[in-house]
Design an enzyme around this catalytic site. Structure first.
Site, PDB file in Angstrom:
ATOM      1  N   LEU A 179      29.722  46.622  33.068  1.00 13.68           N
ATOM      2  CA  LEU A 179      31.181  46.649  33.137  1.00 13.68           C
ATOM      3  C   LEU A 179      31.660  45.453  33.959  1.00 13.68           C
ATOM      4  CD1 LEU A 179      33.596  49.524  33.202  1.00 13.68           C
ATOM      5  CD2 LEU A 179      33.886  47.808  34.999  1.00 13.68           C
ATOM      6  N   CYS A 191      38.501  40.171  32.493  1.00 12.95           N
ATOM      7  CA  CYS A 191      37.878  39.444  31.367  1.00 12.95           C
ATOM      8  C   CYS A 191      38.861  38.741  30.449  1.00 12.95           C
ATOM      9  CB  CYS A 191      37.037  40.408  30.528  1.00 12.95           C
ATOM     10  SG  CYS A 191      35.582  40.994  31.404  1.00 12.95           S
ATOM     11  N   SER A 192      40.158  38.669  30.822  1.00 13.90           N
ATOM     12  CA  SER A 192      41.097  38.022  29.895  1.00 13.90           C
ATOM     13  C   SER A 192      40.974  36.505  29.922  1.00 13.90           C
ATOM     14  CB  SER A 192      42.542  38.442  30.214  1.00 13.90           C
ATOM     15  OG  SER A 192      42.888  38.021  31.513  1.00 13.90           O
ATOM     16  N   SER A 193      40.294  35.967  30.939  1.00  6.44           N
ATOM     17  CA  SER A 193      40.179  34.502  31.028  1.00  6.44           C
ATOM     18  C   SER A 193      38.983  34.111  31.893  1.00  6.44           C
ATOM     19  CB  SER A 193      41.459  33.916  31.642  1.00  6.44           C
ATOM     20  OG  SER A 193      41.650  34.445  32.944  1.00  6.44           O
ATOM     21  N   ILE A 220      35.906  32.944  34.127  1.00  5.35           N
ATOM     22  CA  ILE A 220      34.506  33.309  34.334  1.00  5.35           C
ATOM     23  C   ILE A 220      34.199  34.685  33.727  1.00  5.35           C
ATOM     24  CG2 ILE A 220      32.775  33.807  36.126  1.00  5.35           C
ATOM     25  CD1 ILE A 220      34.324  31.772  37.949  1.00  5.35           C
ATOM     26  N   GLY A 221      35.089  35.652  33.930  1.00  6.06           N
ATOM     27  CA  GLY A 221      34.869  37.016  33.421  1.00  6.06           C
ATOM     28  C   GLY A 221      34.717  37.019  31.904  1.00  6.06           C
ATOM     29  N   SER A 226      32.529  33.250  46.505  1.00  7.40           N
ATOM     30  CA  SER A 226      32.840  31.823  46.404  1.00  7.40           C
ATOM     31  C   SER A 226      32.132  31.131  47.559  1.00  7.40           C
ATOM     32  CB  SER A 226      34.357  31.651  46.534  1.00  7.40           C
ATOM     33  OG  SER A 226      34.690  30.294  46.738  1.00  7.40           O
ATOM     34  N   TYR A 281      43.010  33.083  51.040  1.00 11.42           N
ATOM     35  CA  TYR A 281      41.998  33.295  49.979  1.00 11.42           C
ATOM     36  C   TYR A 281      40.608  33.339  50.605  1.00 11.42           C
ATOM     37  CZ  TYR A 281      39.002  32.252  45.967  1.00 11.42           C
ATOM     38  OH  TYR A 281      38.008  32.285  45.014  1.00 11.42           O
TER      39      TYR A 281
HETATM   40  P1  NAD Z   1      40.963  33.354  36.250  1.00 17.61           P
HETATM   41  O1  NAD Z   1      42.308  33.366  36.845  1.00 17.61           O
HETATM   42  O2  NAD Z   1      40.759  32.716  34.925  1.00 17.61           O
HETATM   43  O3  NAD Z   1      40.352  34.824  36.173  1.00 17.61           O
HETATM   44  C1  NAD Z   1      40.647  35.851  37.066  1.00 17.61           C
HETATM   45  C2  NAD Z   1      40.883  37.104  36.261  1.00 17.61           C
HETATM   46  O4  NAD Z   1      41.141  38.213  37.139  1.00 17.61           O
HETATM   47  C3  NAD Z   1      42.079  36.943  35.336  1.00 17.61           C
HETATM   48  O5  NAD Z   1      41.704  37.316  34.035  1.00 17.61           O
HETATM   49  C4  NAD Z   1      43.096  37.877  35.939  1.00 17.61           C
HETATM   50  O6  NAD Z   1      43.972  38.423  34.981  1.00 17.61           O
HETATM   51  C5  NAD Z   1      42.196  38.926  36.548  1.00 17.61           C
HETATM   52  N1  NAD Z   1      42.889  39.787  37.518  1.00 17.61           N
HETATM   53  C6  NAD Z   1      43.739  39.441  38.515  1.00 17.61           C
HETATM   54  N2  NAD Z   1      44.209  40.537  39.135  1.00 17.61           N
HETATM   55  C7  NAD Z   1      43.648  41.606  38.512  1.00 17.61           C
HETATM   56  C8  NAD Z   1      43.736  43.012  38.673  1.00 17.61           C
HETATM   57  N3  NAD Z   1      44.537  43.555  39.606  1.00 17.61           N
HETATM   58  N4  NAD Z   1      42.993  43.814  37.867  1.00 17.61           N
HETATM   59  C9  NAD Z   1      42.198  43.291  36.915  1.00 17.61           C
HETATM   60  N5  NAD Z   1      42.097  41.972  36.692  1.00 17.61           N
HETATM   61  C10 NAD Z   1      42.811  41.142  37.477  1.00 17.61           C
HETATM   62  O7  NAD Z   1      40.022  32.660  37.329  1.00 17.61           O
HETATM   63  P2  NAD Z   1      38.421  32.578  37.473  1.00 17.61           P
HETATM   64  O8  NAD Z   1      38.154  31.270  38.072  1.00 17.61           O
HETATM   65  O9  NAD Z   1      37.732  32.957  36.218  1.00 17.61           O
HETATM   66  O10 NAD Z   1      38.174  33.680  38.607  1.00 17.61           O
HETATM   67  C11 NAD Z   1      37.213  34.709  38.514  1.00 17.61           C
HETATM   68  C12 NAD Z   1      36.612  34.959  39.888  1.00 17.61           C
HETATM   69  O11 NAD Z   1      35.884  33.797  40.303  1.00 17.61           O
HETATM   70  C13 NAD Z   1      37.632  35.245  40.989  1.00 17.61           C
HETATM   71  O12 NAD Z   1      37.159  36.314  41.791  1.00 17.61           O
HETATM   72  C14 NAD Z   1      37.653  33.955  41.792  1.00 17.61           C
HETATM   73  O13 NAD Z   1      37.993  34.182  43.139  1.00 17.61           O
HETATM   74  C15 NAD Z   1      36.229  33.497  41.637  1.00 17.61           C
HETATM   75  N6  NAD Z   1      36.011  32.057  41.880  1.00 17.61           N
HETATM   76  C16 NAD Z   1      36.714  31.109  41.179  1.00 17.61           C
HETATM   77  C17 NAD Z   1      36.499  29.770  41.447  1.00 17.61           C
HETATM   78  C18 NAD Z   1      37.255  28.684  40.721  1.00 17.61           C
HETATM   79  O14 NAD Z   1      37.265  27.540  41.202  1.00 17.61           O
HETATM   80  N7  NAD Z   1      37.886  28.948  39.602  1.00 17.61           N
HETATM   81  C19 NAD Z   1      35.571  29.390  42.417  1.00 17.61           C
HETATM   82  C20 NAD Z   1      34.851  30.377  43.100  1.00 17.61           C
HETATM   83  C21 NAD Z   1      35.092  31.705  42.815  1.00 17.61           C
END
Ligand code: NAD
Length: 313
Positions: free
Chosen positions: A6, A10-12, A14-15, A140, A153
């Site tokens: 699970l 996942c809408s965008s 890394i997920g 992170s 953050y």
């Molecule tokens: P992203 O914004 O594409 O993905 C984050 C996802 O979390 C989105 O789909 C968003 O809709 C979802 N989300 C936000 N609030 C939510 C909620 N209340 N319930 C369910 N879903 C929710 O960004 P990403 O970069 O794919 O981020 C994924 C993870 O990776 C995050 O935890 C972020 O902190 C971490 N991260 C990102 C980076 C980076 O540089 N992008 C670096 C290190 C860690």
């Protein structure tokens, strides 16, 4: 038999990539329950999932900030049986502390910290009972090292790291594994969303110097860093797959070898001065030479430090 995975958010980004990568496993070893807060945003995932959608990948609504939503989603899973929980949902927040309201700060903790804790609280008891399971937390590099103008953050990621470091000890007794994934910058909407936010910011309460350091010094170097050092969401998905497929998964998993000197620096100087002054120099003295600085950092990353990361391939 298939392992049930699970994933939150996942809408965008890394997920989405983790969900699709696992769903497309050639041996069909995973049943992926891809979750997102708002099912109206499902198109990108559905398209990327292709013919795995409805087969090895199913979709569920889940908002990590809502007790009801989490309970409803988990109760709908057959026997509540989840082998692997991937806590990926997260939000960013950038800017001078003076211009960010406490409510905005709390929202970041609601998602990044309490959201993850809520998921773990709901799923962990079943894993403990079965004496099996793996919990993954998308942390992170900023879960270990503070970064200027990312104060809140960073704090939310430190918080979840402290929580997990404590919990991992207890879980070991129950044969439940817990792993942190610690990416550096990743090219996702996360970055774009934050830039958008910054463009709209009016900085109430912040003095002119601070606003200038943020907009004209920090932001350009941050963009440079993303350019020079960023990984793709697919890289992070592959690192995550490696961690869940390991027979003896590590607790900490940095994904970007360019960041290992930063972490090494923190642990090399117990006064903390080395980190603070290095970051100060990076920002205020070498900012305009960011590319050169990055190359020096790359040279400093000796092979012994590089080995400490989990690589995508
Ligand atoms: P992203 O914004 O594409 O993905 C984050 C996802 O979390 C989105 O789909 C968003 O809709 C979802 N989300 C936000 N609030 C939510 C909620 N209340 N319930 C369910 N879903 C929710 O960004 P990403 O970069 O794919 O981020 C994924 C993870 O990776 C995050 O935890 C972020 O902190 C971490 N991260 C990102 C980076 C980076 O540089 N992008 C670096 C290190 C860690």
């Amino acid at each position: 038999s298939q392992r049930v995975v699970l994933i939150t958010g996942c809408s965008s980004g890394i997920g989405l990539r983790i969900a699709v990568l696992l769903a497309k496993d050639e041996q069909k070893r995973y049943h992926v329950i891809a979750t997102m807060r708002d099912l109206k945003k499902k198109d990108k995932l559905v398209q990327a999932a292709g013919d795995t959608f409805g087969n090895t990948l199913t979709l569920q609504a889940l908002d990590v900030c809502s007790d009801d939503s989490v309970r409803q989603c988990i109760s709908s899973v057959k026997d509540r049986h989840i082998d692997i929980l991937i806590n990926n949902a997260g939000v960013g927040l950038l800017g001078p502390v003076e211009s960010i309201s406490l409510d905005q700060m709390k929202m970041v903790f609601e998602t990044n910290f309490f959201g993850t804790v809520r998921m773990i609280k709901e799923i962990m008891p079943d894993m403990k009972r079965r004496r099996a399971g793996h919990i993954i937390v998308m942390s992170s590099v900023m879960g270990m090292q503070g970064v200027v103008f990312n104060d809140v953050y960073t704090a939310s990621k430190f918080a979840i790291e402290g929580f997990c470091e404590s919990l991992a000890v207890q879980l070991l007794k129950f044969n439940v594994k817990l792993s942190l994934i610690e990416p550096g910058p990743v090219h996702t909407e996360f970055e774009a969303k934050m830039m958008e936010e910054v463009a709209k910011m009016e900085f109430p309460g912040a003095d002119a110097d601070t606003v200038r350091y943020f907009k004209d010094v920090y932001m350009p170097s941050s963009i440079d860093i993303f350019e020079a050092m960023g990984q793709t969401p697919d890289d992070i998905a592959k690192c995550t797959r490696k961690v869940i497929e390991s027979s003896n998964p590590r607790f900490r998993n940095l994904t970007n070898s360019l960041y290992t000197p930063i972490v090494a620096m923190k642990y090399a100087d117990e006064t903390g001065g080395l980190s603070v002054h290095t970051f100060y120099n990076l920002l205020f003295n070498f900012g305009s030479l960011m590319h050169i600085t990055m190359n020096i950092l790359k040279c400093l990353t000796c092979s012994c430090l590089r080995r400490r990361t989990v690589s995508p391939d």
